[in-house]
Design an enzyme around this catalytic site. Structure first.
Site, PDB file in Angstrom:
ATOM      1  N   PRO A   1     -22.915 -25.948 -41.043  1.00 17.20           N
ATOM      2  CA  PRO A   1     -22.324 -25.292 -39.872  1.00 17.20           C
ATOM      3  C   PRO A   1     -20.801 -25.224 -39.998  1.00 17.20           C
ATOM      4  CG  PRO A   1     -22.823 -27.565 -39.343  1.00 17.20           C
ATOM      5  CD  PRO A   1     -23.328 -27.342 -40.751  1.00 17.20           C
TER       6      PRO A   1
ATOM      7  N   ARG B   1      -9.588 -11.704 -36.619  1.00 17.25           N
ATOM      8  CA  ARG B   1     -10.967 -11.412 -36.203  1.00 17.25           C
ATOM      9  C   ARG B   1     -11.097 -10.181 -35.312  1.00 17.25           C
ATOM     10  NH1 ARG B   1     -13.773 -14.416 -33.494  1.00 17.25           N
ATOM     11  NH2 ARG B   1     -15.710 -13.990 -34.570  1.00 17.25           N
TER      12      ARG B   1
ATOM     13  N   CYS C   1       2.866  -3.544 -37.464  1.00 18.16           N
ATOM     14  CA  CYS C   1       2.916  -2.082 -37.435  1.00 18.16           C
ATOM     15  C   CYS C   1       1.586  -1.454 -37.822  1.00 18.16           C
ATOM     16  CB  CYS C   1       4.001  -1.597 -38.392  1.00 18.16           C
ATOM     17  SG  CYS C   1       5.573  -2.305 -37.969  1.00 18.16           S
TER      18      CYS C   1
HETATM   19  C1  LIG Z   1     -19.827 -18.976 -44.141  1.00 19.92           C
HETATM   20  C2  LIG Z   1     -20.897 -19.877 -44.609  1.00 19.92           C
HETATM   21  C3  LIG Z   1     -21.354 -20.928 -43.802  1.00 19.92           C
HETATM   22  C4  LIG Z   1     -20.828 -21.194 -42.402  1.00 19.92           C
HETATM   23  O1  LIG Z   1     -21.207 -20.231 -41.493  1.00 19.92           O
HETATM   24  P1  LIG Z   1     -20.923 -20.442 -39.920  1.00 19.92           P
HETATM   25  O2  LIG Z   1     -21.395 -19.204 -39.296  1.00 19.92           O
HETATM   26  O3  LIG Z   1     -19.474 -20.670 -39.749  1.00 19.92           O
HETATM   27  O4  LIG Z   1     -21.731 -21.626 -39.493  1.00 19.92           O
HETATM   28  C5  LIG Z   1     -22.320 -21.761 -44.321  1.00 19.92           C
HETATM   29  N1  LIG Z   1     -22.834 -21.565 -45.554  1.00 19.92           N
HETATM   30  C6  LIG Z   1     -22.425 -20.565 -46.361  1.00 19.92           C
HETATM   31  C7  LIG Z   1     -23.024 -20.420 -47.705  1.00 19.92           C
HETATM   32  C8  LIG Z   1     -21.458 -19.684 -45.913  1.00 19.92           C
HETATM   33  O5  LIG Z   1     -21.062 -18.679 -46.706  1.00 19.92           O
END
Ligand SMILES: *Cc1c(COP(=O)(O)O)cnc(C)c1O
Length: 427
Positions: free
Chosen positions: A275, A319, A351
């Site tokens: 996570p 984002r 810009c």
């Molecule tokens: C980006 C990523 C995550 C984390 O994803 P979240 O949405 O931030 O929990 C976990 N594992 C892999 C392989 C990723 O590329």
């Protein structure tokens, strides 16, 4: 749940008024809450306390060394996608046995580095990578633990740019390929295949696609085991959504864990989770100051569009420009009761029209110099920032109770320019 709260008419991070941080460090600045990071990690970890599970924080969400160390001290591991991230995880105190190395384009140098660092698993994402890893492992006389990353061919919702689990995405191999590669890794003798992995996307708020993907992964484990191949680990990736403003609450880690139990249906296996967002997003804000309010009258001279111009921009928090994401902007000083709200576009000084945080946001009166915070900016905020428009990287501050510390200072202009030596013939 997070520890950014209004007290005595002012937004605080834990016991520290955000205004105090702005005064000491300047704006824009990222501010992280230790208590929130700890809470989110503990809630996630506790949801899996009944199983053997490693929670490996996805470093790409927030790679600040102090943030990583807060999590390391709670027992977290790290999911990394580059040599730089492995180095950060190690520097933060995460033991290699808790570091997972993912990523679909690892270089030979990075693979060798990961083997020598002794990471707990290298997630292999393709056959060429498997072949390369065999060669490197043979050369080093090592036998690294690998998992095969499967693409379960499931759309999980979320923004297109962060969906990873459909067969037309670049990540992972099909189930049949995974079976073949697992057997190949096993036969190679220089690799130690210990499991299979998947990760289907980010900001997932519907558990059903995850459940479908995890049930397919269970099937794969059983198929491999039926062929006499040992499979001790199942890495189910990250992707659980965080509560952003105005969105339905995503499933809780407890609901997520109940779903995992159902999908795995009694399968006895070590689990890994990766996570990122759900741990860090709510644990950070991007604190900014109002530069001015720009009013553009209509052709007929009547009041037209209003722009709130702030000193944070798309280079600090990309984002909104990149994923159409929305970050709620909260004034640091609570507006007086009954203050009129008016619609404004919130924009930064870069810009580009893309440097727009939100359109027609209903905001209370704000004046130049007033502070406001972009909420839920602790994940994929500072890690994606740049110096576009030669704006120095926004600093990062960690709060713990009544204390705060600058954990990445804002570079001075001298430091920024000193990184670029002139070509000798131009010096
Ligand atoms: C980006 C990523 C995550 C984390 O994803 P979240 O949405 O931030 O929990 C976990 N594992 C892999 C392989 C990723 O590329």
């Amino acid at each position: 749940m997070n520890f950014f709260e209004v007290r005595d008419g002012e937004l605080h991070c834990e016991d520290v008024p955000l205004a105090r941080i702005a005064e000491a460090v300047g704006t824009p600045v990222y501010v992280y809450s230790t208590a929130t990071l700890e809470r989110h990690y503990n809630v996630f970890q506790t949801a899996f306390a009944h199983r053997r599970a490693l929670v490996a924080f996805a470093v790409k969400a927030n790679s600040n060394l102090s943030v990583l160390r807060v999590l390391a001290r709670l027992g977290a591991g790290a999911d990394t996608v580059s040599e730089g991230e492995i180095r950060r995880a190690l520097a933060a105190g995460m033991p290699p046995q808790r570091i997972v190395f993912s990523g679909m384009g690892k270089t030979a140098h990075e693979l060798a580095f990961a083997i020598e660092a002794g990471v707990s698993e290298i997630n292999v994402e393709s056959e060429p990578e498997l072949d390369l890893l065999v060669k490197i492992a043979e050369g080093l006389g090592a036998r690294p633990a690998v998992t095969i990353r499967v693409n379960p061919d499931i759309a999980a919702g979320g923004h297109d740019k962060i969906a990873t689990g459909k067969s037309d995405n670049k990540f992972g191999v099909s189930f049949s390929e995974a079976e073949r590669l697992y057997a190949k890794a096993y036969a190679s003798r220089s690799l130690n295949p210990i499991g299979v992995a998947c990760h289907i996307g980010s900001q997932i708020t519907d558990l059903r696609p995850m459940r479908a993907a995890f049930a397919k992964m269970r099937g794969l484990v059983q198929t491999l085991r039926a062929q006499g191949l040992p499979v001790e680990r199942l890495d189910l990736g990250g992707g659980l959504g965080a509560p952003y403003f105005d969105q339905p609450d995503p499933p809780s880690p407890a609901q997520f864990a109940a779903m995992v139990d159902e999908a795995l249906d009694g399968l006895d296996i070590d689990l890994v989770f990766e996570p990122g967002r759900v741990i860090a997003a709510n644990a950070g804000v991007l604190l900014t100051s109002v530069i001015h309010i720009h009013e553009r009258p209509n052709e007929d001279g009547h009041a037209g569009k209003r722009f709130l111009v702030v000193d944070a921009a798309m280079n600090d928090l990309v984002r909104p420009a990149m994923y159409d994401a929305f970050h709620d902007l909260r004034p640091v000083k609570t507006p007086r009761a009954g203050a009129n709200l008016s619609a404004m576009d919130v924009v930064g000084p870069v810009c580009e029209t893309g440097d727009t945080f939100s359109r027609d946001s209903l905001l209370p009166p704000l004046a130049p110099g007033d502070l406001a915070a972009f909420m839920t900016a602790g994940a994929y905020g500072a890690t994606m920032s740049s110096e576009y428009n030669s704006r120095p990287l926004a600093p990062e501050v960690l709060v713990r109770g009544a204390e705060f510390a600058v954990t990445r200072p804002r570079p001075t202009y001298e430091e920024m320019l000193a990184r670029e030596p002139f070509a000798p013939w131009l010096a």
